[in-house]
Design a protein around this motif. Structure first.
Motif, PDB file in Angstrom:
ATOM      1  N   PRO A  86      19.579  17.318  -4.172  1.00 15.08           N
ATOM      2  CA  PRO A  86      19.412  16.016  -3.515  1.00 15.08           C
ATOM      3  C   PRO A  86      19.606  14.843  -4.468  1.00 15.08           C
ATOM      4  N   LEU A  87      19.226  15.010  -5.723  1.00 16.28           N
ATOM      5  CA  LEU A  87      19.418  13.901  -6.669  1.00 16.28           C
ATOM      6  C   LEU A  87      20.898  13.618  -6.889  1.00 16.28           C
ATOM      7  N   GLU A  88      21.666  14.695  -6.942  1.00  8.79           N
ATOM      8  CA  GLU A  88      23.109  14.515  -7.081  1.00  8.79           C
ATOM      9  C   GLU A  88      23.683  13.874  -5.817  1.00  8.79           C
ATOM     10  N   ALA A  89      23.122  14.228  -4.674  1.00  6.81           N
ATOM     11  CA  ALA A  89      23.581  13.605  -3.426  1.00  6.81           C
ATOM     12  C   ALA A  89      23.326  12.104  -3.456  1.00  6.81           C
ATOM     13  N   VAL A  90      22.146  11.707  -3.920  1.00  2.49           N
ATOM     14  CA  VAL A  90      21.843  10.279  -4.024  1.00  2.49           C
ATOM     15  C   VAL A  90      22.821   9.607  -4.974  1.00  2.49           C
ATOM     16  N   ARG A  91      23.090  10.252  -6.085  1.00  4.81           N
ATOM     17  CA  ARG A  91      24.000   9.676  -7.062  1.00  4.81           C
ATOM     18  C   ARG A  91      25.388   9.458  -6.457  1.00  4.81           C
ATOM     19  N   LEU A  92      25.872  10.464  -5.763  1.00  2.00           N
ATOM     20  CA  LEU A  92      27.207  10.344  -5.184  1.00  2.00           C
ATOM     21  C   LEU A  92      27.235   9.317  -4.061  1.00  2.00           C
ATOM     22  N   LEU A 140      16.447   7.333   1.209  1.00  2.00           N
ATOM     23  CA  LEU A 140      16.115   7.694  -0.174  1.00  2.00           C
ATOM     24  C   LEU A 140      14.841   8.530  -0.227  1.00  2.00           C
ATOM     25  N   ARG A 141      13.860   8.122   0.587  1.00  2.00           N
ATOM     26  CA  ARG A 141      12.599   8.874   0.580  1.00  2.00           C
ATOM     27  C   ARG A 141      12.817  10.316   1.011  1.00  2.00           C
ATOM     28  N   ASP A 142      13.651  10.495   2.024  1.00  2.00           N
ATOM     29  CA  ASP A 142      13.935  11.859   2.469  1.00  2.00           C
ATOM     30  C   ASP A 142      14.512  12.703   1.324  1.00  2.00           C
ATOM     31  N   TYR A 143      15.494  12.138   0.644  1.00  2.00           N
ATOM     32  CA  TYR A 143      16.141  12.920  -0.418  1.00  2.00           C
ATOM     33  C   TYR A 143      15.174  13.197  -1.565  1.00  2.00           C
ATOM     34  N   LEU A 144      14.350  12.219  -1.893  1.00  2.00           N
ATOM     35  CA  LEU A 144      13.443  12.425  -3.023  1.00  2.00           C
ATOM     36  C   LEU A 144      12.322  13.382  -2.654  1.00  2.00           C
ATOM     37  N   GLN A 145      11.893  13.357  -1.397  1.00  2.00           N
ATOM     38  CA  GLN A 145      10.908  14.347  -0.966  1.00  2.00           C
ATOM     39  C   GLN A 145      11.499  15.745  -1.048  1.00  2.00           C
ATOM     40  N   CYS A 146      12.756  15.836  -0.672  1.00  2.00           N
ATOM     41  CA  CYS A 146      13.438  17.124  -0.784  1.00  2.00           C
ATOM     42  C   CYS A 146      13.493  17.571  -2.242  1.00  2.00           C
ATOM     43  N   ALA A 148      11.451  16.762  -4.561  1.00  2.00           N
ATOM     44  CA  ALA A 148      10.105  17.123  -4.985  1.00  2.00           C
ATOM     45  C   ALA A 148       9.773  18.546  -4.542  1.00  2.00           C
ATOM     46  N   ARG A 149      10.154  18.894  -3.328  1.00  2.00           N
ATOM     47  CA  ARG A 149       9.880  20.256  -2.848  1.00  2.00           C
ATOM     48  C   ARG A 149      10.620  21.288  -3.686  1.00  2.00           C
ATOM     49  N   LEU A 150      11.797  20.925  -4.159  1.00  2.00           N
ATOM     50  CA  LEU A 150      12.577  21.861  -4.969  1.00  2.00           C
ATOM     51  C   LEU A 150      12.147  21.852  -6.432  1.00  2.00           C
ATOM     52  N   GLY A 151      11.126  21.048  -6.749  1.00  2.21           N
ATOM     53  CA  GLY A 151      10.626  21.022  -8.117  1.00  2.21           C
ATOM     54  C   GLY A 151      11.550  20.329  -9.089  1.00  2.21           C
ATOM     55  N   GLN A 152      12.371  19.430  -8.588  1.00  2.00           N
ATOM     56  CA  GLN A 152      13.307  18.731  -9.480  1.00  2.00           C
ATOM     57  C   GLN A 152      12.788  17.372  -9.927  1.00  2.00           C
ATOM     58  N   LEU A 153      11.575  17.050  -9.529  1.00  4.45           N
ATOM     59  CA  LEU A 153      10.996  15.758  -9.903  1.00  4.45           C
ATOM     60  C   LEU A 153       9.833  15.969 -10.874  1.00  4.45           C
ATOM     61  N   ARG A 154       9.574  14.978 -11.680  1.00  2.71           N
ATOM     62  CA  ARG A 154       8.369  15.024 -12.522  1.00  2.71           C
ATOM     63  C   ARG A 154       7.151  15.179 -11.617  1.00  2.71           C
ATOM     64  N   GLU A 155       6.185  15.933 -12.098  1.00  2.00           N
ATOM     65  CA  GLU A 155       5.019  16.181 -11.243  1.00  2.00           C
ATOM     66  C   GLU A 155       4.134  14.948 -11.123  1.00  2.00           C
ATOM     67  N   ASP A 156       4.200  14.070 -12.128  1.00  2.00           N
ATOM     68  CA  ASP A 156       3.321  12.901 -12.087  1.00  2.00           C
ATOM     69  C   ASP A 156       3.949  11.736 -11.344  1.00  2.00           C
ATOM     70  N   SER A 199      17.596  10.143 -14.121  1.00  2.00           N
ATOM     71  CA  SER A 199      17.233  11.055 -15.199  1.00  2.00           C
ATOM     72  C   SER A 199      15.785  10.829 -15.616  1.00  2.00           C
ATOM     73  N   LEU A 200      15.310   9.598 -15.500  1.00  2.00           N
ATOM     74  CA  LEU A 200      13.892   9.349 -15.773  1.00  2.00           C
ATOM     75  C   LEU A 200      13.012  10.019 -14.722  1.00  2.00           C
ATOM     76  N   PHE A 201      13.535  10.133 -13.509  1.00  2.00           N
ATOM     77  CA  PHE A 201      12.770  10.772 -12.443  1.00  2.00           C
ATOM     78  C   PHE A 201      12.708  12.290 -12.621  1.00  2.00           C
ATOM     79  N   SER A 202      13.765  12.852 -13.140  1.00  2.00           N
ATOM     80  CA  SER A 202      13.903  14.311 -13.099  1.00  2.00           C
ATOM     81  C   SER A 202      12.954  14.989 -14.069  1.00  2.00           C
ATOM     82  N   ARG A 203      12.749  16.265 -13.838  1.00  2.00           N
ATOM     83  CA  ARG A 203      11.732  17.032 -14.558  1.00  2.00           C
ATOM     84  C   ARG A 203      12.019  17.038 -16.058  1.00  2.00           C
ATOM     85  N   GLN A 204      13.228  17.452 -16.439  1.00  2.00           N
ATOM     86  CA  GLN A 204      13.556  17.437 -17.869  1.00  2.00           C
ATOM     87  C   GLN A 204      14.386  16.186 -18.173  1.00  2.00           C
ATOM     88  N   GLY A 205      13.709  15.018 -18.010  1.00  2.00           N
ATOM     89  CA  GLY A 205      14.393  13.752 -18.285  1.00  2.00           C
ATOM     90  C   GLY A 205      14.637  13.611 -19.757  1.00  2.00           C
TER      91      GLY A 205
END
Lengths: 205, 205
Positions: A86-92, A140-146, A148-156, A199-205
């Motif tokens: 989803p993050l790549e989808a937002v980027r594109l 945007l919220r939909d994609y970022l929630q997605c 988050a469910r896939l564990g691609q976002l920072r937990e905090d 990249s700041l949002f992502s888990r291994q930013g």
DNA sequence: CGACAACCATACATTGACGAATGTAAAAAC
DNA sequence: GTTTTTACATTCGTCAATGTATGGTTGTCG
């Protein structure tokens, strides 16, 4: 005046809208008369009042040429592997939106809507901006929630907050660039900002 | 009409500016006549033309009541320990700015400048917005460069980029809130966004 | 191949905002 | 206490923009 063929009539209608775009952008909507629009298109006010009921009607027709819902930008990509990225989808989608904005018609009309018109007649540009903002923020919220469910976002970082952050940043960039598009390229600058933010949002930013 | 005392005259001048703010905000600058402003303040156009040369002059006077350079917001805090904590300085400056914006006069005038006026006379609101944007972006860059020198920023994030990111986010928030301030509190929402953004910037985010 | 309606120009009536001119009564200045 | 200036109110001429009504060709359709 003599009657024109259907194609010619449609062409003068487009020419009137083109002329309106150009003058609205320079002088603002309120300070441009229908006379100026007609003259700039090589016509008289009679042509304007034939194709449009009044200035508000012309304004609406101008907007209808550049509708660009956020969802379209994603569908336009058509990559089927995007459900898992989803993050790549937002980027594109941002890239696709930026590229569209560089086309003169899109750039001009959005600049008019945001920076060069006030309320007038039954037109409320702020209400339109509100609709656009809520729609993009929701997507945007939909994609970022997605994400988050896939564990691609920072937990905090909650996806709702990330969506608001991203949407505010995009909105600010949008406004700044539309104010004077010669200052920087929105594709280059925008993609740099979007990518670093993501990249700041992502888990291994 | 009878002559008023100096204090009374100054009061009517302020009343005219207050009335202008209120009507500009509702109907836009271009669509409000000096007659409407005067009537709303309980006067006639004669009073307006006594205190101001024309509408543009009145508009400038309205803006001059709410000038708020970014540097002032930092100096206003007055904490001497801020040279070593630039990120905290930025945070407090944002808080101070948000609190000011909640005062009706500041909110209304900025909303008018950004959302309710086009170019008119010798007034160019977009040029003013450009000045404001460049000034705030420059100040943010200074603070973030300072933070980078002190090792308080992530190493993979340049201070210039962080400044642009933050400035775009603030600008977007600013626009969104000014569009309708009843949607959310800019102090609460703004501080949440600023703090999470700054924490994403910082070394141990 | 008419007749009608589309397409646009022209002329006219109406509106309303601006700005300047003028009136005026009271506060200041002397 | 007289004069001058201030702080407005009122009136009026002007002009720009809108909207409408009307006219004149010429595609287009039966």
């Amino acid at each position: 005046m003599a009657r024109k063929t259907k194609a010619e009539a449609a062409a003068t209608r487009e020419a009137l809208l083109d002329a309106a775009e150009e003058i609205f952008l320079v002088k603002g909507v309120a300070r441009t008369s229908l006379e100026q629009i007609a003259r700039h298109a090589g016509m008289t006010r009679g042509a304007v009042y034939w194709h449009f009921r009044n200035k508000a009607d012309l304004f609406r027709a101008m907007l209808n040429r550049v509708r660009m819902p956020f969802q379209e930008l994603v569908e336009e990509i058509g990559d089927p592997g995007l459900a898992e990225a989803p993050l790549e989808a937002v980027r594109l989608a941002c890239l696709s939106g930026f590229e569209r904005l560089e086309r003169p018609r899109y750039r001009r009309v959005h600049a008019i809507l945001i920076h060069h018109c006030e309320v007038f007649g039954d037109i409320d540009p702020l209400a339109m901006q509100n609709e656009m903002a809520e729609e993009s923020c929701g997507a945007l919220r939909d994609y970022l929630q997605c994400a988050a469910r896939l564990g691609q976002l920072r937990e905090d970082l909650s996806p709702e907050l990330a969506a608001k952050l991203l949407q505010s940043m995009l909105g600010g960039l949008f406004h700044d660039w539309l104010r004077n598009h010669e200052q920087f390229s929105i594709v280059e600058q925008g993609m740099v900002l979007v990518e670093t933010q993501l990249s700041l949002f992502s888990r291994q930013g």
